[in-house]
Design a protein around this motif. Structure first.
Motif, PDB file in Angstrom:
ATOM      1  N   ASP A 108       0.838  -1.191   0.000  1.00 45.55           N
ATOM      2  CA  ASP A 108       0.000   0.000   0.000  1.00 45.55           C
ATOM      3  C   ASP A 108       0.875   1.243   0.000  1.00 45.55           C
ATOM      4  N   THR A 109       0.534   2.169  -0.873  1.00 47.14           N
ATOM      5  CA  THR A 109       1.321   3.400  -0.938  1.00 47.14           C
ATOM      6  C   THR A 109       0.499   4.645  -0.617  1.00 47.14           C
ATOM      7  N   HIS A 110      -0.729   4.480  -0.142  1.00 48.47           N
ATOM      8  CA  HIS A 110      -1.519   5.635   0.320  1.00 48.47           C
ATOM      9  C   HIS A 110      -0.883   6.146   1.610  1.00 48.47           C
ATOM     10  N   ASP A 111      -0.389   7.360   1.614  1.00 53.56           N
ATOM     11  CA  ASP A 111       0.261   7.788   2.851  1.00 53.56           C
ATOM     12  C   ASP A 111      -0.226   9.124   3.397  1.00 53.56           C
ATOM     13  N   MET A 158      -6.156  -0.056   2.128  1.00 53.37           N
ATOM     14  CA  MET A 158      -6.646  -1.043   1.182  1.00 53.37           C
ATOM     15  C   MET A 158      -7.006  -2.350   1.869  1.00 53.37           C
ATOM     16  N   THR A 159      -8.173  -2.864   1.496  1.00 52.21           N
ATOM     17  CA  THR A 159      -8.631  -4.128   2.040  1.00 52.21           C
ATOM     18  C   THR A 159      -7.640  -5.243   1.749  1.00 52.21           C
ATOM     19  N   THR A 160      -7.024  -5.129   0.567  1.00 54.22           N
ATOM     20  CA  THR A 160      -6.145  -6.201   0.114  1.00 54.22           C
ATOM     21  C   THR A 160      -4.855  -6.288   0.924  1.00 54.22           C
TER      22      THR A 160
ATOM     23  N   LEU B 258     -19.633   7.416  -9.100  1.00 53.79           N
ATOM     24  CA  LEU B 258     -19.398   7.681  -7.678  1.00 53.79           C
ATOM     25  C   LEU B 258     -19.064   6.388  -6.948  1.00 53.79           C
ATOM     26  N   ASP B 259     -18.289   6.496  -5.878  1.00 50.96           N
ATOM     27  CA  ASP B 259     -17.955   5.272  -5.169  1.00 50.96           C
ATOM     28  C   ASP B 259     -18.814   5.112  -3.927  1.00 50.96           C
ATOM     29  N   ASN B 260     -18.446   4.136  -3.112  1.00 53.38           N
ATOM     30  CA  ASN B 260     -19.315   3.725  -2.014  1.00 53.38           C
ATOM     31  C   ASN B 260     -19.351   4.728  -0.865  1.00 53.38           C
ATOM     32  N   GLU B 445       1.753   6.217  -5.257  1.00 54.14           N
ATOM     33  CA  GLU B 445       1.007   5.088  -5.684  1.00 54.14           C
ATOM     34  C   GLU B 445       0.468   4.873  -7.016  1.00 54.14           C
ATOM     35  N   THR B 446      -0.185   3.950  -7.026  1.00 54.03           N
ATOM     36  CA  THR B 446      -0.564   3.123  -8.064  1.00 54.03           C
ATOM     37  C   THR B 446      -1.887   2.929  -8.425  1.00 54.03           C
ATOM     38  N   PRO B 447      -2.547   3.547  -8.841  1.00 55.51           N
ATOM     39  CA  PRO B 447      -3.917   3.440  -8.894  1.00 55.51           C
ATOM     40  C   PRO B 447      -4.465   3.025 -10.132  1.00 55.51           C
ATOM     41  N   ASN B 448      -5.563   2.673  -9.857  1.00 59.93           N
ATOM     42  CA  ASN B 448      -6.389   2.174 -10.844  1.00 59.93           C
ATOM     43  C   ASN B 448      -7.615   2.877 -10.918  1.00 59.93           C
ATOM     44  N   HIS B 449      -7.738   3.923 -10.197  1.00 62.60           N
ATOM     45  CA  HIS B 449      -9.044   4.527 -10.157  1.00 62.60           C
ATOM     46  C   HIS B 449      -9.514   4.765 -11.518  1.00 62.60           C
ATOM     47  N   PRO B 450     -10.458   4.100 -11.848  1.00 63.85           N
ATOM     48  CA  PRO B 450     -10.860   4.017 -13.197  1.00 63.85           C
ATOM     49  C   PRO B 450     -11.856   5.048 -13.442  1.00 63.85           C
TER      50      PRO B 450
HETATM   51  C1  B12 Z   1      -6.250  10.060  -2.682  1.00 64.86           C
HETATM   52  C2  B12 Z   1      -6.414   8.590  -3.035  1.00 64.86           C
HETATM   53  C3  B12 Z   1      -5.401   8.011  -3.795  1.00 64.86           C
HETATM   54  C4  B12 Z   1      -4.119   8.746  -4.157  1.00 64.86           C
HETATM   55  C5  B12 Z   1      -3.132   8.538  -2.972  1.00 64.86           C
HETATM   56  C6  B12 Z   1      -2.108   9.655  -2.763  1.00 64.86           C
HETATM   57  C7  B12 Z   1      -1.231   9.351  -1.550  1.00 64.86           C
HETATM   58  N1  B12 Z   1       0.020   9.660  -1.662  1.00 64.86           N
HETATM   59  O1  B12 Z   1      -1.648   8.870  -0.535  1.00 64.86           O
HETATM   60  C8  B12 Z   1      -3.749   7.956  -5.445  1.00 64.86           C
HETATM   61  C9  B12 Z   1      -4.496   8.586  -6.609  1.00 64.86           C
HETATM   62  C10 B12 Z   1      -2.291   7.922  -5.803  1.00 64.86           C
HETATM   63  C11 B12 Z   1      -4.367   6.591  -5.123  1.00 64.86           C
HETATM   64  C12 B12 Z   1      -3.900   5.370  -5.580  1.00 64.86           C
HETATM   65  C13 B12 Z   1      -4.563   4.132  -5.389  1.00 64.86           C
HETATM   66  N2  B12 Z   1      -5.750   3.936  -4.792  1.00 64.86           N
HETATM   67 CO1  B12 Z   1      -6.612   5.266  -3.869  1.00 64.86          CO
HETATM   68  N3  B12 Z   1      -7.731   6.561  -2.938  1.00 64.86           N
HETATM   69  C14 B12 Z   1      -7.559   7.819  -2.628  1.00 64.86           C
HETATM   70  C15 B12 Z   1      -8.808   8.358  -1.896  1.00 64.86           C
HETATM   71  C16 B12 Z   1      -9.650   9.158  -2.890  1.00 64.86           C
HETATM   72  C17 B12 Z   1      -8.526   9.198  -0.644  1.00 64.86           C
HETATM   73  C18 B12 Z   1      -7.545   8.568   0.358  1.00 64.86           C
HETATM   74  C19 B12 Z   1      -7.034   9.598   1.347  1.00 64.86           C
HETATM   75  O2  B12 Z   1      -5.957  10.160   1.181  1.00 64.86           O
HETATM   76  N4  B12 Z   1      -7.819   9.916   2.365  1.00 64.86           N
HETATM   77  C20 B12 Z   1      -7.522  10.991   3.331  1.00 64.86           C
HETATM   78  C21 B12 Z   1      -6.797  10.482   4.584  1.00 64.86           C
HETATM   79  C22 B12 Z   1      -6.503  11.640   5.498  1.00 64.86           C
HETATM   80  O3  B12 Z   1      -7.636   9.570   5.241  1.00 64.86           O
HETATM   81  P1  B12 Z   1      -7.108   8.177   5.852  1.00 64.86           P
HETATM   82  O4  B12 Z   1      -5.934   7.734   5.067  1.00 64.86           O
HETATM   83  O5  B12 Z   1      -8.247   7.272   6.048  1.00 64.86           O
HETATM   84  O6  B12 Z   1      -6.483   8.571   7.269  1.00 64.86           O
HETATM   85  C23 B12 Z   1      -7.201   9.004   8.390  1.00 64.86           C
HETATM   86  C24 B12 Z   1      -7.723   7.872   9.289  1.00 64.86           C
HETATM   87  O7  B12 Z   1      -7.991   6.682   8.599  1.00 64.86           O
HETATM   88  C25 B12 Z   1      -6.697   7.718  10.363  1.00 64.86           C
HETATM   89  N5  B12 Z   1      -5.577   6.808  10.160  1.00 64.86           N
HETATM   90  C26 B12 Z   1      -4.878   6.538   9.025  1.00 64.86           C
HETATM   91  N6  B12 Z   1      -3.891   5.713   9.273  1.00 64.86           N
HETATM   92  C27 B12 Z   1      -3.895   5.432  10.596  1.00 64.86           C
HETATM   93  C28 B12 Z   1      -3.065   4.626  11.370  1.00 64.86           C
HETATM   94  C29 B12 Z   1      -3.293   4.506  12.740  1.00 64.86           C
HETATM   95  C30 B12 Z   1      -2.405   3.673  13.549  1.00 64.86           C
HETATM   96  C31 B12 Z   1      -4.401   5.184  13.325  1.00 64.86           C
HETATM   97  C32 B12 Z   1      -4.667   5.024  14.742  1.00 64.86           C
HETATM   98  C33 B12 Z   1      -5.218   5.993  12.533  1.00 64.86           C
HETATM   99  C34 B12 Z   1      -4.977   6.128  11.183  1.00 64.86           C
HETATM  100  O8  B12 Z   1      -6.215   9.035  10.512  1.00 64.86           O
HETATM  101  C35 B12 Z   1      -6.169   9.709   9.240  1.00 64.86           C
HETATM  102  C36 B12 Z   1      -6.382  11.162   9.432  1.00 64.86           C
HETATM  103  O9  B12 Z   1      -7.633  11.503   9.990  1.00 64.86           O
HETATM  104  C37 B12 Z   1      -9.507   7.002  -1.460  1.00 64.86           C
HETATM  105  C38 B12 Z   1     -11.025   7.077  -1.385  1.00 64.86           C
HETATM  106  C39 B12 Z   1     -11.508   6.875   0.025  1.00 64.86           C
HETATM  107  N7  B12 Z   1     -12.754   6.519   0.139  1.00 64.86           N
HETATM  108  O10 B12 Z   1     -10.786   7.014   0.980  1.00 64.86           O
HETATM  109  C40 B12 Z   1      -9.020   6.014  -2.527  1.00 64.86           C
HETATM  110  C41 B12 Z   1      -8.843   4.531  -2.130  1.00 64.86           C
HETATM  111  C42 B12 Z   1      -8.229   4.440  -0.746  1.00 64.86           C
HETATM  112  N8  B12 Z   1      -7.914   4.037  -3.152  1.00 64.86           N
HETATM  113  C43 B12 Z   1      -8.144   2.804  -3.513  1.00 64.86           C
HETATM  114  C44 B12 Z   1      -7.348   2.075  -4.448  1.00 64.86           C
HETATM  115  C45 B12 Z   1      -7.850   0.696  -4.809  1.00 64.86           C
HETATM  116  C46 B12 Z   1      -6.187   2.636  -4.991  1.00 64.86           C
HETATM  117  C47 B12 Z   1      -5.237   1.943  -5.934  1.00 64.86           C
HETATM  118  C48 B12 Z   1      -4.913   0.505  -5.622  1.00 64.86           C
HETATM  119  C49 B12 Z   1      -5.847   2.029  -7.327  1.00 64.86           C
HETATM  120  C50 B12 Z   1      -5.287   0.997  -8.277  1.00 64.86           C
HETATM  121  N9  B12 Z   1      -6.002  -0.081  -8.425  1.00 64.86           N
HETATM  122  O11 B12 Z   1      -4.265   1.207  -8.848  1.00 64.86           O
HETATM  123  C51 B12 Z   1      -3.982   2.856  -5.845  1.00 64.86           C
HETATM  124  C52 B12 Z   1      -3.037   2.423  -4.723  1.00 64.86           C
HETATM  125  C53 B12 Z   1      -1.931   1.527  -5.160  1.00 64.86           C
HETATM  126  C54 B12 Z   1      -1.123   1.039  -4.001  1.00 64.86           C
HETATM  127  N10 B12 Z   1      -0.678  -0.174  -4.097  1.00 64.86           N
HETATM  128  O12 B12 Z   1      -0.902   1.719  -3.041  1.00 64.86           O
HETATM  129  C55 B12 Z   1      -9.354   2.238  -2.825  1.00 64.86           C
HETATM  130  C56 B12 Z   1      -9.048   1.185  -1.760  1.00 64.86           C
HETATM  131  C57 B12 Z   1     -10.101   0.078  -1.797  1.00 64.86           C
HETATM  132  C58 B12 Z   1      -9.888  -0.923  -0.717  1.00 64.86           C
HETATM  133  N11 B12 Z   1     -10.639  -0.799   0.358  1.00 64.86           N
HETATM  134  O13 B12 Z   1      -9.093  -1.793  -0.864  1.00 64.86           O
HETATM  135  C59 B12 Z   1     -10.070   3.543  -2.297  1.00 64.86           C
HETATM  136  C60 B12 Z   1     -10.879   3.356  -1.004  1.00 64.86           C
HETATM  137  C61 B12 Z   1     -10.999   4.003  -3.437  1.00 64.86           C
HETATM  138  C62 B12 Z   1     -12.175   3.036  -3.643  1.00 64.86           C
HETATM  139  N12 B12 Z   1     -13.383   3.480  -3.410  1.00 64.86           N
HETATM  140  O14 B12 Z   1     -12.034   1.924  -4.039  1.00 64.86           O
HETATM  141  N13 B12 Z   1      -5.423   6.731  -4.288  1.00 64.86           N
END
Ligand code: B12
Ligand SMILES: [Zn+2]
Lengths: 224, 458
Positions: A108-111, A158-160, B258-260, B445-450
């Motif tokens: 996972d590279t979401h950071d 990511m779930t995966t 739109l997503d989930n 990262e690596t996305p696939n967001h299609p």
């Molecule tokens: C922006 C984004 C991207 C950017 C990421 C940029 C980056 N450098 O991070 C880009 C466009 C590059 C990207 C790529 C991908 N993405 Co993307 N992305 C998103 C999106 C739209 C927002 C994520 C985000 O940044 N949220 C904002 C942050 C602040 O929220 P957060 O991470 O949840 O963190 C908060 C809390 O969770 C908590 N928290 C986080 N970590 C921790 C740890 C601890 C210990 C604690 C206590 C709390 C805590 O605190 C944080 C702050 O409040 C989501 C959609 C969504 N619904 O979330 C999809 C999403 C996460 N992505 C998804 C996917 C599938 C991908 C890709 C695999 C696409 C692909 N097939 O190629 C790739 C990733 C490849 C890889 N191997 O990593 C899916 C994951 C599905 C799943 N459940 O498995 C999502 C959910 C979209 C979807 N609806 O399917 N993505």
């Protein structure tokens, strides 16, 4: 210290908090310099000024008033003032910062979320050792042992890749190290139930609650 | 009614002539590699294989739209970003094109016929069109300018720039837009339709106001251009989007994917009279981890929520499917849609959401001062097509924006933001070693967001 001084110190704390909320790096540095020049307590300024400001920012984020750009700029203002204040913290305070080894799991590279939690934990007096993204489970354990961490924090969106979190716990158990570290997990697909299932010590849904969780699990840190 | 081809289905639905079922698009990305038994990386560098895989996946499952896609980074890569392609996983960004904002002016728009793997994507598109273009719409993913910009300079750097140095951020978005316009032109020259996908514009990441300032103008220019060439277009944004639905509509897109994190019942009420909706079965929790039974239940919920949306619904996954999604779940999605049939028989569908009927209450209000840009897309490379939209179309877009405003009051939820000016000093850039440098340095990262479903399907 006179009442007038107390009052001015409190005003500077309030100003620092406002600077952080206003994402105003120039003013936060200016006010920090004033704290130093007036020989007010640096730790109090961090705690009641900067940390207070970041707490308010965290709330604004949760209320969807602030988004990631705003949060990052607020944290810039916070760090800039912190750089000014840090050298003036009285010694004993600076020492016992609990160490947290933190990273995004392998695959996972979401950071963005990890980085936000790191910023809040940093500003709340934890020393965060950032392992970055795509971190193999074994590396969490190795680093935690190497730096003498109190806590291992793991993030994934990511779930995966969730299973890699469980693996960290399994490795700890195998090495008889489970009791040495608290383990906390977070990120989009993570739930309290999942945390419990894999034998982690806690879960939090956001950056501010992650800090509360750390505070609960580890003795509250002595200083920032 | 016998099973129609996707093109026939789309035509009949558009004409109000009825059809055998709703359109359905499980957004198959690199899962296509599993269908033909090759490795994910091979698709990225072999146009014939990519076309074969996508066509084979379409034939296997019979969904309503083919999308040529390998990962989100192809445009940024063609402008100098470095991509890492693991042998059997989706590629990801290894290094942005530039390491600091001072280098923005060194960036040049890409030439889709020459740079990076864009020529391969175009060739795959043409091959797929040759094979099945007469029966199914074939689209090509087009990553939105704001997301491309984030890959050019690093996501975290861009998110800081938008507040600290808006004019620099704008120049970056402009050069990204130029590349995406050229790619859109090349996709349409090849006979395909661009399918827009823009993850970084999500309200999970940026505020509606930032969207309005930095994402909307480029998306609107692209949509105007695509419309000018007679094609319809889908806009996919994942994560939270409810606060920006009106702005997504203001891009002019014909269909919102739109997503989930979004409620389709709420979206139907809010914007369903202006755009087609597409979504939103959970790609991971349901499609990857569920069973055919849970897929069926999720499809029925989606149709119950928005099957009667005025401009139509495409039953789809919320985002592109994880590569290892079981085939039986993809089949189950299509089967569930067939079982529901058309017109939708609501009787045995689950209760519609309590939310339906209520206008969502977004904190963000569309800005009274939103300007529909007068500028037309600048396609200034040799042989660029003339942009073909008329004053009439622009006037229509402007009228639309006015209509949007008149129903809403203007409030500024970000009073403090106004204090951050476009300071020429751009102090402290870049801020490495701080907060979160990993982010800037390497990768996002690596996305696939299609994107998905383009024309016929829309
Ligand atoms: C922006 C984004 C991207 C950017 C990421 C940029 C980056 N450098 O991070 C880009 C466009 C590059 C990207 C790529 C991908 N993405 Co993307 N992305 C998103 C999106 C739209 C927002 C994520 C985000 O940044 N949220 C904002 C942050 C602040 O929220 P957060 O991470 O949840 O963190 C908060 C809390 O969770 C908590 N928290 C986080 N970590 C921790 C740890 C601890 C210990 C604690 C206590 C709390 C805590 O605190 C944080 C702050 O409040 C989501 C959609 C969504 N619904 O979330 C999809 C999403 C996460 N992505 C998804 C996917 C599938 C991908 C890709 C695999 C696409 C692909 N097939 O190629 C790739 C990733 C490849 C890889 N191997 O990593 C899916 C994951 C599905 C799943 N459940 O498995 C999502 C959910 C979209 C979807 N609806 O399917 N993505
Ligand atoms: Zn998506």
């Amino acid at each position: 210290m006179s009442n007038a001084n107390n009052n001015e110190e409190a005003q500077l704390h309030a100003a620092l908090a406002d600077d952080v909320v206003a994402m105003d790096e120039t003013n936060s540095v200016g006010h920090a310099n004033e704290i130093v020049a007036r020989q007010f307590d640096a730790y109090a300024a961090i705690d009641q000024g900067l940390v207070e400001g970041m707490n308010r920012v965290g709330k604004l984020f949760e209320q969807e008033e602030y988004f990631i750009p705003e949060l990052l700029l607020s944290s810039d203002a916070m760090y800039a003032a912190l750089d000014v204040l840090k050298p003036h913290i009285r010694r004993a305070d600076g020492d016992h910062k609990p160490k947290v080894v933190f990273g995004v799991v392998e695959g996972d590279t979401h950071d963005i979320g990890k980085n936000l939690v790191k910023i809040m934990a940093d500003s709340s007096g934890y020393e965060v050792i950032d392992l970055g993204r795509d971190v193999p489970p074994q590396k969490f354990v190795d680093e935690a042992v190497a730096v003498g961490a109190s806590c291992i924090a793991i993030s994934t969106l990511m779930t995966t890749t969730m299973d890699a979190m469980a693996e960290v716990v399994t490795i700890l158990q195998k090495l008889n190290l489970r009791e040495k570290f608290k383990v906390i997990v977070g990120g989009g697909p993570i739930s309290p139930a999942f945390a419990e299932k894999i034998g982690a010590d806690g879960y939090a849904p956001s950056a501010p609650t992650a800090v509360k969780l750390l505070n609960k699990l580890l003795a509250p840190p002595a200083s920032a | 009614m016998a099973e129609l081809t996707p093109n026939e289905r789309a035509r009949r639905l558009a004409a109000g002539a009825g059809a055998d079922r709703l359109p359905c698009v499980p957004i198959v990305g690199n899962t296509a590699a599993r269908v033909i038994g090759c490795r994910v990386r091979e698709l990225r560098y072999d146009a014939a294989l990519l076309a074969n895989a996508q066509v084979a996946a379409y034939r296997e499952f019979g969904y309503d739209n083919i999308r040529i896609f390998t990962d989100l980074y192809t445009s940024a890569e063609a402008m100098g970003a470095k991509v890492y392609a693991p042998a059997d996983e989706t590629a990801y960004l290894a290094l942005p094109a530039i390491q600091e904002p001072g280098q923005i002016d060194t960036l040049r728009p890409a030439d889709p016929q020459r740079d990076g793997i864009l020529p391969l994507q175009l060739e795959a598109l043409r091959r797929a069109l040759d094979a099945v273009g007469d029966e199914v719409p074939v689209t090509a993913a087009l990553t939105g300018p704001f997301t491309v910009a984030s890959f050019l300079v690093g996501a975290e750097t861009l998110t800081r720039l938008v507040l600290r140095a808006p004019s620099a951020a704008r120049r970056l978005c402009d050069v990204a837009l130029e590349t995406t316009l050229r790619l859109a032109a090349a996709i349409m020259d090849s006979g395909g339709t661009p399918s827009l996908t823009d993850a970084m514009s999500s309200s999970t990441v940026i505020s509606p106001r930032t969207f309005e300032q930095f994402s909307l103008p480029g998306l609107r220019t692209l949509v105007e251009y695509i419309h000018g060439r007679g094609k319809k277009v889908t806009l996919h944004i994942c994560g939270k989007t409810q606060p920006i639905w009106p702005l997504m509509v203001a891009t002019g897109a014909d269909c919102l994917s739109l997503d989930n994190d979004a409620s389709l019942a709420t979206a139907k009420t809010a914007v369903g009279d202006r755009v087609k909706l597409m979504g939103n079965v959970h790609p991971a929790a349901v499609m990857l981890q569920g069973t055919p039974l849970t897929v069926r239940a999720a499809v029925r919920e989606v149709v119950a929520a928005a099957g009667d949306s005025p401009k139509g619904l495409i039953v789809a996954s919320g985002c592109s499917l994880p590569t290892e999604t079981p085939f039986e779940n993809i089949r189950a999605m299509l089967d569930a849609v067939r079982e529901i049939g058309f017109p939708v028989n609501r009787e045995n569908l689950p209760e519609t959401h309590a939310l339906a009927g209520k206008i969502p209450n977004s904190k963000f209000q569309v800005n009274r001062n939103t300007q529909i840009p007068n500028s037309k897309p600048t396609l200034n490379y040799p042989g660029a097509p003339r942009h073909p939209f008329t004053e009439g179309e622009l006037a229509h877009a402007r009228k639309f924006a006015v209509r949007e405003e008149s129903t809403r009051t203007h409030t500024n939820p970000f009073p403090t933001c106004s204090r951050v000016s476009d300071s020429p000093s751009v102090k402290g850039w870049p801020r490495s070693g701080r907060g979160s440098s990993a982010f800037d340095a390497a990768a996002h990262e690596t996305p696939n967001h299609p994107g998905a479903a383009g024309e016929g399907a829309v």
